[in-house]
Design a protein around this motif. Structure first.
Motif, PDB file in Angstrom:
ATOM      1  N   ARG A 140      -7.453 -15.561  14.650  1.00 45.72           N
ATOM      2  CA  ARG A 140      -7.421 -14.534  13.619  1.00 45.72           C
ATOM      3  C   ARG A 140      -6.522 -14.942  12.451  1.00 45.72           C
ATOM      4  NH1 ARG A 140      -9.628  -9.889  16.057  1.00 45.72           N
ATOM      5  NH2 ARG A 140      -9.642 -10.180  18.322  1.00 45.72           N
ATOM      6  N   LEU A 141      -6.704 -14.243  11.336  1.00 40.87           N
ATOM      7  CA  LEU A 141      -5.776 -14.341  10.229  1.00 40.87           C
ATOM      8  C   LEU A 141      -4.571 -13.450  10.513  1.00 40.87           C
ATOM      9  CD1 LEU A 141      -8.262 -14.036   7.219  1.00 40.87           C
ATOM     10  CD2 LEU A 141      -7.539 -16.079   8.461  1.00 40.87           C
TER      11      LEU A 141
ATOM     12  N   LEU B 107     -13.566 -11.929   4.786  1.00 41.94           N
ATOM     13  CA  LEU B 107     -12.197 -11.784   4.288  1.00 41.94           C
ATOM     14  C   LEU B 107     -11.795 -12.885   3.319  1.00 41.94           C
ATOM     15  CD1 LEU B 107     -10.439 -10.726   7.615  1.00 41.94           C
ATOM     16  CD2 LEU B 107     -11.049  -9.269   5.700  1.00 41.94           C
TER      17      LEU B 107
ATOM     18  N   GLN C  78      -5.266  -9.883  10.295  1.00 44.40           N
ATOM     19  CA  GLN C  78      -6.201  -9.316  11.271  1.00 44.40           C
ATOM     20  C   GLN C  78      -5.594  -9.051  12.635  1.00 44.40           C
ATOM     21  OE1 GLN C  78      -9.215 -12.552  11.242  1.00 44.40           O
ATOM     22  NE2 GLN C  78     -10.669 -10.885  10.931  1.00 44.40           N
TER      23      GLN C  78
ATOM     24  N   VAL D 286     -19.783 -34.212  10.214  1.00 48.42           N
ATOM     25  CA  VAL D 286     -20.444 -32.949   9.862  1.00 48.42           C
ATOM     26  C   VAL D 286     -20.507 -31.966  11.022  1.00 48.42           C
ATOM     27  CG1 VAL D 286     -21.861 -33.644   7.912  1.00 48.42           C
ATOM     28  CG2 VAL D 286     -22.700 -34.028  10.251  1.00 48.42           C
TER      29      VAL D 286
ATOM     30  N   LEU E 260     -18.377 -19.158   5.122  1.00 47.18           N
ATOM     31  CA  LEU E 260     -16.992 -18.879   5.522  1.00 47.18           C
ATOM     32  C   LEU E 260     -16.898 -17.612   6.377  1.00 47.18           C
ATOM     33  CD1 LEU E 260     -14.786 -19.874   2.462  1.00 47.18           C
ATOM     34  CD2 LEU E 260     -15.053 -21.072   4.643  1.00 47.18           C
TER      35      LEU E 260
ATOM     36  N   PHE F  95     -22.254 -26.261   9.718  1.00 46.89           N
ATOM     37  CA  PHE F  95     -20.918 -25.704   9.979  1.00 46.89           C
ATOM     38  C   PHE F  95     -20.902 -25.021  11.349  1.00 46.89           C
ATOM     39  CE2 PHE F  95     -23.429 -22.620   7.591  1.00 46.89           C
ATOM     40  CZ  PHE F  95     -23.256 -21.451   8.299  1.00 46.89           C
ATOM     41  N   ALA F  96     -19.721 -25.029  11.945  1.00 45.49           N
ATOM     42  CA  ALA F  96     -19.529 -24.369  13.235  1.00 45.49           C
ATOM     43  C   ALA F  96     -19.358 -22.877  13.013  1.00 45.49           C
ATOM     44  CB  ALA F  96     -18.298 -24.939  13.928  1.00 45.49           C
ATOM     45  N   VAL F  97     -19.818 -22.077  13.965  1.00 42.93           N
ATOM     46  CA  VAL F  97     -19.882 -20.629  13.807  1.00 42.93           C
ATOM     47  C   VAL F  97     -18.981 -19.941  14.832  1.00 42.93           C
ATOM     48  CG1 VAL F  97     -21.402 -18.613  13.980  1.00 42.93           C
ATOM     49  CG2 VAL F  97     -22.214 -20.727  12.886  1.00 42.93           C
ATOM     50  N   LEU F  98     -18.059 -19.139  14.323  1.00 40.39           N
ATOM     51  CA  LEU F  98     -17.179 -18.383  15.209  1.00 40.39           C
ATOM     52  C   LEU F  98     -17.732 -16.987  15.433  1.00 40.39           C
ATOM     53  CD1 LEU F  98     -14.453 -18.066  16.680  1.00 40.39           C
ATOM     54  CD2 LEU F  98     -13.424 -17.461  14.495  1.00 40.39           C
TER      55      LEU F  98
ATOM     56  N   TYR G 235     -11.208 -22.748  11.556  1.00 40.61           N
ATOM     57  CA  TYR G 235     -12.364 -22.890  12.438  1.00 40.61           C
ATOM     58  C   TYR G 235     -13.449 -23.573  11.634  1.00 40.61           C
ATOM     59  CZ  TYR G 235     -15.574 -21.917  16.197  1.00 40.61           C
ATOM     60  OH  TYR G 235     -16.447 -22.064  17.248  1.00 40.61           O
ATOM     61  N   GLY G 236     -13.910 -24.701  12.111  1.00 41.77           N
ATOM     62  CA  GLY G 236     -14.964 -25.407  11.387  1.00 41.77           C
ATOM     63  C   GLY G 236     -14.552 -25.652   9.948  1.00 41.77           C
ATOM     64  N   ARG G 237     -15.291 -25.119   9.006  1.00 39.63           N
ATOM     65  CA  ARG G 237     -14.999 -25.374   7.602  1.00 39.63           C
ATOM     66  C   ARG G 237     -13.949 -24.441   6.992  1.00 39.63           C
ATOM     67  NH1 ARG G 237     -18.049 -29.313   5.665  1.00 39.63           N
ATOM     68  NH2 ARG G 237     -19.560 -29.986   7.222  1.00 39.63           N
ATOM     69  N   ARG G 238     -13.423 -23.546   7.787  1.00 42.43           N
ATOM     70  CA  ARG G 238     -12.274 -22.769   7.295  1.00 42.43           C
ATOM     71  C   ARG G 238     -11.007 -23.507   7.684  1.00 42.43           C
ATOM     72  NH1 ARG G 238      -9.091 -19.017   9.902  1.00 42.43           N
ATOM     73  NH2 ARG G 238     -10.649 -18.545  11.474  1.00 42.43           N
TER      74      ARG G 238
ATOM     75  N   ASN H 142     -18.144 -31.375  12.878  1.00 45.51           N
ATOM     76  CA  ASN H 142     -16.760 -30.946  13.072  1.00 45.51           C
ATOM     77  C   ASN H 142     -15.995 -31.741  14.124  1.00 45.51           C
ATOM     78  OD1 ASN H 142     -16.800 -28.728  11.162  1.00 45.51           O
ATOM     79  ND2 ASN H 142     -18.285 -27.867  12.590  1.00 45.51           N
TER      80      ASN H 142
ATOM     81  N   THR I 211     -16.910 -18.109   9.960  1.00 41.16           N
ATOM     82  CA  THR I 211     -15.764 -18.784  10.578  1.00 41.16           C
ATOM     83  C   THR I 211     -14.600 -17.819  10.783  1.00 41.16           C
ATOM     84  OG1 THR I 211     -14.694 -19.400   8.506  1.00 41.16           O
ATOM     85  CG2 THR I 211     -16.366 -20.910   9.346  1.00 41.16           C
ATOM     86  N   ILE I 212     -14.832 -16.553  10.549  1.00 38.67           N
ATOM     87  CA  ILE I 212     -13.788 -15.536  10.639  1.00 38.67           C
ATOM     88  C   ILE I 212     -14.152 -14.539  11.732  1.00 38.67           C
ATOM     89  CG2 ILE I 212     -12.937 -13.499   9.346  1.00 38.67           C
ATOM     90  CD1 ILE I 212     -12.482 -15.273   6.990  1.00 38.67           C
ATOM     91  N   GLN I 213     -13.143 -14.136  12.536  1.00 41.18           N
ATOM     92  CA  GLN I 213     -13.377 -13.152  13.592  1.00 41.18           C
ATOM     93  C   GLN I 213     -13.821 -11.825  13.008  1.00 41.18           C
ATOM     94  OE1 GLN I 213     -13.487 -13.618  16.713  1.00 41.18           O
ATOM     95  NE2 GLN I 213     -11.873 -14.953  17.490  1.00 41.18           N
ATOM     96  N   GLY I 214     -14.756 -11.188  13.652  1.00 43.38           N
ATOM     97  CA  GLY I 214     -15.165  -9.849  13.229  1.00 43.38           C
ATOM     98  C   GLY I 214     -16.291  -9.907  12.224  1.00 43.38           C
TER      99      GLY I 214
END
Lengths: 337, 337, 337, 337, 337, 337
Positions: free
Chosen positions: F21-22, B318, F25, F245, B308, B269-272, F96-99, F247, B311-314
Motif C-alpha cells: 500500500r501507499l 491514486l 492507504q 519487460v 498505473l 506490466f504486472a497487475v496487482l 509494484y511492476g511499473r509503479r 518485470n 499497480t495500486i491496491q484497491g
C-alpha cells in the motif's frame, strides 16, 4: 444418551472490525458464520449429541464458505439446502468497557433462508429425525412464509414425539408496532413448547403480563410460574446478567420445573465475546434435560457453559462437558475472594 | 484549468479476502469503499480538479465509514446525502495467474442510493455546479426510479452547458433478457453524451451493430465512427487489454475525435489489482479534454493512468499527473526489450 | 457416478512463515492441515464424490484442530481414529523466484498415524466401503508396522473389487541406503495397483530400469510401457513440469492406458503454492476414470486441475469440475500468445 | 558486580494461536523461543550480567532461528552447540478470564538437547566460566543421559567455586509413577545447591515431607527451614500467587536465608502473559545475591520482576533494573487503594 | 449553534507497536496521525461544529498521508499549508497493567510546522474565520518563531471577538531549566485566554503558586479561583484521574466559572487507549460553552467524553453527542455497584 | 580463512507499508533495521567471518531495538556505542511492476551516528581489529565531522595493514551543487582504497571522466582501467542491472583485477525486495578476495549473492555460501530456457 437435535434457523455472516476499532477507523474484518441455531447445534455436538441445522444457504461463495464453516463445527449438514441468493450478515464493532458494542445488520428479508419454501417431504424428514427441535423468536419474527413453515414443522415434530425447545429472543425491532402481533405468535409457540428459554422481561414485554414487584428476582418468581401454568410448559429457564464496575460480569441462571425454581450463580468473570453466550445456556439446559441431570446440576452446568462461552472468540460456544465441569470445580475450590 | 466534476453513482463496500485466499479458506477481509463514480471523482482530485460525488449513504456505521473514506480520498462531499438503510457491497476473492477473481455482490435493489428520491432542488444544484457530469451504465441498469432521476439530471446539466461523460460499463446480468430494453436507454444516453467510454463490444452487444470484420481493431475502426456519427458524439474512447502468457497485461488505448483515431500502447506490466482501472482511463481522458492535451498526449496519458491503477491496491486510482508523466518517460527511455 | 474414495495416510500440520520470510526473520506462521491422502480425498469431494480419510489423529488440541479441518474440507470422517500422542508437522519457508522453498519436518516416527494398530474389523470396514483406495509411497516408507497394515488393507480392497490407486511419491530420504528395500515394496504395490502415478524417474530410480535415451519424453515412452506390462497395470499417469525463466511453470501430463499414450499441456502459469498440486493431478485422473472420460479429456482435465492447484493457497486442491472446465476453455480460446 | 551466569537447559519453540483463539478456530501462530534457562540467562543480561546458555540446537532452519533469537536476547552463545535433529516445541492456546490456557507439547525425548552428549572438555569450559550455574527440575526429569551430564557438570562447577541455583519446577507428568525416583534425584541436587527455588508444595509432593498445618503460609514456615537444614541450603526462595475475582493476580515472595524469612508483596496486577514469570523471580533473587542487596530489598526486587514479567508478551522477562525499581516506587507511592 | 473552531498546532505521526509488544520484540507498527489540535478539531466536528486545523505539513508521502487522515476525520483543511520537510513523530509501546506505556519522540525542532513562517494574510484569514481558537502549551514550548506567530494570531482572534481556549499541557522536558521562561509565556497566554484547561499542578509548577494544602481537591479549590482572578479568566476546567488497583480508572472533572465550582465524576472504567483523552475533555467543555449547557451538564458531558475517548483506539476522540449522552444515562441507571 | 570485517556506518530504521500500500492507504508498517554497513557485516557473518559494526545508536527504545536487531543478525557489537538522541529512519512504499518504490527519509543530520565524536582510542581499537574496513559514499556525504573521523580511521587501518573496501554509493541529493566537493573526497578515498565498488557511472558522474562510447559495457571497459591506474586500486567491481519487460531482472557482474575483466551473469529472476542487494554483491567480492577464489568464481559468487538478496524480505542479505553455490549449480543445470 446421544440425541438428535435439529435447529431450524438462519446462518449469519459475522464480520468484526479487527483490534476493537470502529468501522470508520479500521480496514480489516474477521469473519465467521453463526446464528442462534448454529450455536445451539454446534454446542450440542460438543456435548456428544448429533446437532443438525435445517436452513438454506445461497449457492455462491458466501454460502459455500458458510457451509464449510458448519462442517468444521461438526454440524450435521444433510438438512442444509442450497438455493436463493443472499446470506444474512452483520457487522460488529466490539465495544470496550463502557463503550457498548455496535451491531449493524444488512437487510434479511431477501436472505436465502427467509425466502425458502421447504417441501413437505423435507419437513417430514426433519420431524422423523428430531429428538429435539430448537427454534427461536428471531425466526418467528422474520416473515409470514417462514413463520408458517416453522409452525408446520413444530406440529409435525410434536406429533412424532420430539421435544420443542423455544428461545424467546424477542427483538422489538423485528416486529411491527402493533405488538399484539408478536404476542399472538409467541402464544402459539408457548402452547407447543416443552422447554422455553425466557425471563420475566419476556413475560412483561411480549406476553404483556403485569406485576407490582420491582425487583427482577421477585418479578421472575411471580411471573414464570404463571406462564408455565397458563401454557402448560414443563421447563422454563433463563438468566440474569449483572455487569460490575470493573467490567466483569456475573450470571445467575434459573430453571423452573415441576413447580419449583433451581438457581445457580457464577463468580464474576472477564468477557472476551458475549454474543451467542445465551445459546450456550440453552444448550446446557438441553443437555441437562437429555442426560437427566438433577435440576441443580443442570442449571449450574448451563450457567457455567454460558460463562465459558463469553471467554471464547466468536458467537459459537466451543466448550466440552469436561471443560465445563472443570470450570465448576475450579471456582468452587480455588479462587480467593 | 481546474474543473468541477460530479460523479453520480453508488458507493460500494469492497471486502477482499486476505492473502489471495478463497472465502471458504480465510478468516479476514480487507475493506474499502469504491464505485465507478468514486473512482473517477477521486482520480480527478488527484489531477487537481474538484471531484464531487452525488449519491446517498445510509445513516449507520457502514454509511458513516463510507463517508469518511470519501473524505479521505479528497472527494467533495456536500452532495452526499444520508438516508435509506443498506449499503451496496461486494466480496472479492482475488485470483492468481490463471485462476480468475471471483466477485460476489449482495442485493443492490434496496441500497440507499438505489432507493433515493433526490429533490428537484438538489438536481438543480448539481447542474449548477457541474462542469462535467460522469455517469455509467451500471447506474442506468439499477432500476426505473434511479434511471429517471439520472436522465433528468443529465438534461439539466446539458442545458447549463456542462459536459456529459458516459461510461457504457455494460453488465448483461443487470438487464432483463429482452435486451432491447438496455439498447433503448443506452441510445438515450448516447444522444446526450459528449464523451462516451466504450469499445466495439458495446456497439455489437448493446447497440446491436453488425460487422463482417473479425479482428477487434478492424471492428473498432469500422464501428466507432458509425456510433459517433449516428449519435453525434464528439469524443469516444476506450481500451483493448491483452493478457500475455507470463500473466502480464498490456493495454492499447484509443481516442476517436474529430473523425480520426489516436492510439497509445503500454508496455507489458504486472497487475496487482485490476478492478477500477477502467475508471482511471476515463479520468485520464477527462483530464486530457479539460486540459486541452493533444489527442495523442491524451490517449497516452489515459492509458498510462490505467496501467498505473493496476499497480495500486484497491479499486480507486491514486496516481498524480507527475506519476503518470514519469511512468511514460520511464518506459519510453529505460527498459530493455 | 459418485464413488467412495478412501485415502489411507497421514495428516500433517503445515506451518508457513508469513510474508515470504525465513524462520529466522519472522514471528508468525499460517497453519493448516494436509497430506497426500487429505488432498486427494478433499479434491474428490469437490468433484462430487465421497472422499474418506483413513488415519489416526492424537486426542489433544492439535489433533482436534486437524479433525475440524478435515470436516471443513468436506471429508468423510467416520474412519478417522483418535489416539496416540503426536501429530506430523512441517514448516514451510516459501521460496521466491530463484530462492527455493525450504521444508523442515519434525520427526514422524512417533506420529499418531505411524504408531497406530488398526483392527482387522476396521480394515474390513474400509474394504467394504471403498470403490477406490488411494495410497502413496510416503506411507509405504514410514515403517514396518504401518506398511504391513497398508498391504493387508490393499489385499482386502482388491478382493472386494475396489480399485487400487498408488502414487509413487518416492522420497529417497525416507528409505535406507540399500534401496533394494524400497524396490521390493514398490514392486509388491505395483502388482496390486490398478492406477499408478509415476513418471520415468520412478522407473529409473526406484525400479532400477535402464535406458539409453536422454530426453525425458523418450525415456518415458520407452519405460512406462515396460512397467505397465511387467506389473500388469491398466493405467499409468504422471506429469513433466517445466520451469521457465520468467518463473512461470508449464505442465505436460501423460496417461498410458490400453497400450497408448495421451498427452495434454498447460500454457505457462504463475505459481502461488506448488505443494500438493501433484495430488490434484491424481484426483483428476481418478475422476476421469470414474466418470469414463476419454483418455484425452482425462489427461487434459487432470493437468488443468494440477495447474489450478498451484494458484490456490495451501496444499489442498479446492477447484470444482466447473472451475477446471472453464480454465480449459479459457486458455484454449482467449489468451494472446 | 557483573557475573557470569550459565543456564543449562533446553530451548523450546513457543507457538501461540493469535487473538486468543483455540487451535481449531485460528489460522495463525505467533512464534518465539524460550525455556527456563533462556529466560534466566536473558533476564540476567538485562540486569547487566553475562548470561550464557549451555544447550544444543539442531542444525536446520528451526534451530538456526532459535539461535538468532538467543542472540537477539543478548545471550552469550559460545556454549550453544549445533547438532541433533529435533527442537522442543509447545503450542499455547492462551486462556481468557476463567477459561484456562492450554499448552500442548510435542515429544521432547528426541530433542537435540535431550539427545546431546557433551564432551568432558565442554563441561570443563562451562565450569571454568560459571560464577553461577542455573538448572531446573525439567532438565532433571528429561532422561538418564542428560541427567547424568547435568550432575557431572554441577559437581565440576561446585568444585571450581561457582554457585549452584536449582529451580525445582516439578512436573509430575515428566516422572514415572514411582515418584521415589524423582525424590532421589531432587535430593541429590539439593545437597549440591546454594540457592533453591521452591515452595512448600515441593517439600510436600517431591520430598514427601508432612505437616499438620493447613494454611500455606504456615506450611511454608514449618517446612522450608527443615529443608534448608536437612540439605544445608544457604538460600531458599519462592512465591505464592493469588488470583482475584477480577482476574488480577497478586504475588507474595519469600526469601529464607540465615534462618530467617523475608517477605514482599505486590499489589494486584493485570496479567498479559504469565508463562516464564517464575524465571523472572529466580533472576531477581540471583541478582539480589550477586549484588549483595539486603534480604528485604532482594525479595521485593524479585517479586516485582516477576510481576512485570506478567505484563510482557512472551515467556522471557525483559525488564531492566530501572524498570523494576520504578515499578516499586510507583506502587509504593501513587496508586489509590 | 454551529461554530468555527480553529486549532493551531502540530500534526504528529503516531506509530504503535502491535500486540502490546516492546519495540525490541515486535516487527509491526500501527500508524495514525494526531496531535492536540487534531484531536480537538476532530472532536468538535463530531459534535456538529466546523473544526479547522491551522498547521503545515511536508509535501512528501508522510505529509500527504497525514493530510488524507485529517480529511478522513472531517477536519476542514483549507488552512493546512504544505511545505517544509519533516513530520513530527512518536513511537508508542503501549503498557499493560503495571507496566507503563513508553513514548519515544523524534526531534521536532525541524518539523514542517515548527519551521513554518505563516504570512500575515494567512493569520488574518484565520482570525476572520475563528469563533474559537484552540492553542496548547506544547506549541508554546516549541520555539521562538512559532511562539511569536501564535501570539500574533491570538491577539488577532481576540480583536475580532473570537474566544481563546488555551490548554496548559505543560511538558517540563520542552522548556529550558530556567522555568521562569515558561512562566512568562504562560502568563501572557493566560491574560488573553477565555477558557483555560489546567488543574492545580499547573498553578504550582508552571505559575509557581504556593499552598499549604496537601489534598489535591483542597489545592484545586484554593488555587484555581486565584488564577481566575489574577488573569481574569472566565472559564477554567480540568480533571483529576484516579487509577484503581484493578487497573480501571475514574475521572473527576471540574469547571470553575462565575466564581463557583461544578464537579462531575465517572464510574470506574476500563482503558483501551488513554492518549488524547484530555483533548476530549477540552472539546466537551468547548461544546458546552458553545451550546450554553448549564455548568453541571457541561462538566458531566466533558468528563464522559473523556472517559469514552479512553475506550477508543488511537488518540483522537470519535464519540458523538448521542454516544456521550447515552453513556451518561447508562451509568446513571443501569450498572450494579 | 575467517577474517574480521568492520563496517563503519549508520543504522537506519526501515518502515515498510504493509501489503504494497501507499502511506496514505495503509495503517500498518513492518519495521527492521539496516544500512549499508549492517548489510555487509551481516552478510560476512553468514559467510563465516566475524562481522563488526562501528556505529552509534541512541540510548532509548528505538536504539535498543536496533541494537537487539544487530545481535540477531550475528553482528559483533562491541564497537557499537550508545549515545545521542536520534535514529536515522526511512519509510518504504514498495512499488509494484511499473509503479516505482518510494523512499522517504527523515532528517539524518542529527542522528546519533552523524553527531558522534569517536575517541582516538576507539578508532585505534578498530584499526587493531580490522582485517577489512568497509565504508561507503553515504557516510562520506553525511557531514564534515563524520567525514573527518572516517578519514582518520581509514588511514589508521591502512597503516595497520588492513584492507580498505569503499563502496561509491553516490547519492547526488546528499551533496551540494558544486560537485567538485564530492569529487575531492571520493578521490581521497580512492587513493586509500584496496577494493572499490563502482561502475562507469561513478567514473562519469562523480569523478567527471569522459568517454565517447555510448554502450555501457564499452564505457565500463574504457573507464574502469583508467580509474584503477590513476588511483592505484587493486580491485574494482560492480554490476549492471537489466530490467526486463516481464518485470524480472538480470544482473551482470564485473571484476577488474590485475588488468583484466572477469564477468558473470545471472539468468532473469523475480524480485521480492531489491534494497540492499548491492551490499550482497560487495560481500560476495569481499568473501571472494578473502578466500582466494579465482576472479571468475568470485564474480559469479558475488552476482549470485546479489540475485538471492533480491529474493529475501528486507535489506539485509541472509544467504549462506551453500545457498549461493547451490543457486549457481541450479541455474547452470536445470532450467529450461
Amino acid at each position: 444418551m446421544m440425541a438428535n437435535i435439529i435447529a431450524f434457523g438462519e446462518v449469519m455472516m459475522r464480520m468484526e472490525v479487527a483490534d476493537n476499532r470502529l468501522l470508520s477507523q479500521g480496514q480489516s474484518l474477521h469473519y465467521s458464520f453463526s446464528g442462534t441455531g448454529v450455536n445451539v447445534a454446534a454446542a450440542m455436538v460438543n456435548f456428544g449429541h448429533q446437532g443438525y441445522l435445517a436452513t438454506r444457504l445461497p449457492r455462491q461463495p458466501l454460502g459455500q464458505a458458510a457451509f464449510a464453516f458448519m462442517q468444521k463445527l461438526g454440524i450435521q449438514h444433510q438438512f442444509i439446502k442450497m438455493g436463493g441468493s443472499e446470506l444474512g450478515m452483520y457487522f460488529l464493532e466490539k465495544g470496550y468497557g463502557r463503550r457498548p458494542s455496535r451491531v449493524t445488520y444488512t437487510e434479511r428479508k431477501n436472505s436465502s433462508f427467509n425466502t425458502a419454501i421447504f417441501s413437505e417431504a423435507y419437513l417430514n424428514e426433519l420431524a422423523e429425525c428430531a429428538d429435539v427441535l430448537h427454534l427461536c423468536g428471531i425466526t418467528l419474527a422474520m416473515g409470514e412464509s417462514i413463520r408458517q413453515q416453522l409452525m408446520r414443522l413444530t406440529h409435525k415434530v410434536k406429533q412424532k414425539g420430539g421435544l420443542i425447545c423455544f428461545d424467546c429472543n424477542f427483538r422489538p425491532s423485528l416486529w411491527s408496532e402493533e405488538d399484539g402481533e408478536a404476542k399472538r405468535y409467541y402464544e402459539e409457540m408457548f402452547h407447543l413448547a416443552d422447554i422455553v428459554m425466557m425471563n420475566e422481561k419476556d413475560a412483561l414485554l411480549t406476553l404483556q403480563y403485569e406485576t407490582a414487584a420491582h425487583d427482577r428476582r421477585q418479578q421472575l418468581e411471580e411471573l414464570i410460574p404463571q406462564v408455565a401454568e397458563c401454557y402448560d410448559i414443563p421447563v422454563i429457564a433463563g438468566t440474569h446478567r449483572t455487569v460490575h464496575v470493573d467490567n466483569t460480569h456475573s450470571l445467575q441462571g434459573f430453571l423452573y420445573k415441576e413447580s419449583s425454581f433451581s438457581y445457580a450463580k457464577t463468580p464474576p468473570f472477564a468477557v472476551l465475546d458475549r454474543i451467542g453466550s445465551g445459546d450456550a445456556y440453552t444448550s446446557g439446559i438441553l443437555h441437562g434435560e437429555l442426560s437427566r441431570q438433577s435440576p441443580q446440576e443442570e442449571v449450574q452446568f448451563a450457567v457455567t457453559a454460558c460463562m465459558l462461552a463469553c471467554t471464547i472468540q466468536g458467537d459459537t460456544p466451543l466448550s466440552t462437558e469436561d471443560d465445563i465441569v472443570s470450570a465448576i470445580n475450579q471456582y468452587e475450590n480455588d479462587l480467593q475472594r
